[in-house]
Motif scaffolding. Structure first.
Motif, PDB file in Angstrom:
ATOM      1  N   HIS A   1      -5.099   2.802   3.311  1.00  0.00           N
ATOM      2  CA  HIS A   1      -4.180   3.463   4.243  1.00  0.00           C
ATOM      3  C   HIS A   1      -4.937   4.024   5.452  1.00  0.00           C
ATOM      4  CE1 HIS A   1      -0.386   5.322   5.326  1.00  0.00           C
ATOM      5  NE2 HIS A   1      -0.931   6.526   5.355  1.00  0.00           N
TER       6      HIS A   1
ATOM      7  N   VAL B   1       0.838  -1.208   0.000  1.00  0.00           N
ATOM      8  CA  VAL B   1       0.000   0.000   0.000  1.00  0.00           C
ATOM      9  C   VAL B   1       0.867   1.250   0.000  1.00  0.00           C
ATOM     10  CG1 VAL B   1      -1.656   1.353   1.372  1.00  0.00           C
ATOM     11  CG2 VAL B   1      -2.048  -1.091   0.982  1.00  0.00           C
TER      12      VAL B   1
ATOM     13  N   THR C   1      -5.963   2.926  -2.579  1.00  0.00           N
ATOM     14  CA  THR C   1      -4.869   2.858  -1.595  1.00  0.00           C
ATOM     15  C   THR C   1      -5.037   3.899  -0.484  1.00  0.00           C
ATOM     16  OG1 THR C   1      -3.438   4.157  -3.072  1.00  0.00           O
ATOM     17  CG2 THR C   1      -3.176   1.759  -3.107  1.00  0.00           C
TER      18      THR C   1
END
Length: 181
Positions: free
Chosen positions: A159, A84, A155
């Motif tokens: 995150h 990630v 992503t």
């Protein structure tokens, strides 16, 4: 200084890039979904400004390496986090570069605060029609920008979810160190 402590430069670049990319992603999806063309100049200007802070962030991250985890995690979780972070890092540079390529090659030009970075190329007969300088590069920029918009959005969500997991479920210092605490 505690090796888990992050300096002001690292934290500032992280949050400036994060907030600008979230803003640009939301505005980008809004513009393309609802065809709100009046926002393109703002989107491009913020994208160029973001690129100016993205480059030093990437240089700093590559030079200093990845942050050490605040504790031991299962191997799958560590590998997912590394993936990630790499996807975020690459997406944050690919998005503004592909956006610049798309806008420049398509004849729409790029301007920030009245300063023309790339001139536009509009038809004299139909002033609302941009004439591409290079259709192939414009197409590559457009496709790349569109694809990585989804990569970046995905992503970012991963995150943020990971950050909340660390903070609320694992109760570790991952978020706190990025907040400078």
């Amino acid at each position: 200084m505690d090796k888990q402590q992050l300096n002001l430069t690292t934290r500032s670049l992280h949050w400036l890039v994060a907030l600008s990319m979230i803003f640009l992603t939301v505005v980008g999806f809004y513009m393309s979904t609802f065809e709100v063309f009046d926002l393109y100049d703002i989107h491009k200007a913020v994208g160029v400004a973001a690129l100016i802070i993205i480059i030093p962030r990437i240089i700093l991250r590559v030079k200093k390496g990845w942050l050490a985890p605040v504790r031991d995690y299962p191997l799958w979780e560590h590998k997912l986090a590394v993936f990630v972070h790499w996807a975020l890092l690459l997406s944050t540079i690919i998005m503004p570069v592909s956006g610049l390529l798309y806008s420049s090659a398509s004849g729409h030009g790029v301007e920030i605060l009245g300063f023309v970075l790339v001139p536009s190329n509009y038809s004299e007969v139909n002033p609302s029609e941009a004439i591409p300088f290079n259709s192939t590069l414009s197409g590559i920029g457009e496709e790349t920008h569109g694809l990585f918009g989804y990569v970046l959005a995905t992503t970012i969500v991963l995150h943020v979810v990971g950050t909340f997991k660390h903070h609320y479920f694992d109760k570790d210092r991952t978020l706190l160190r990025m907040l400078g605490k």
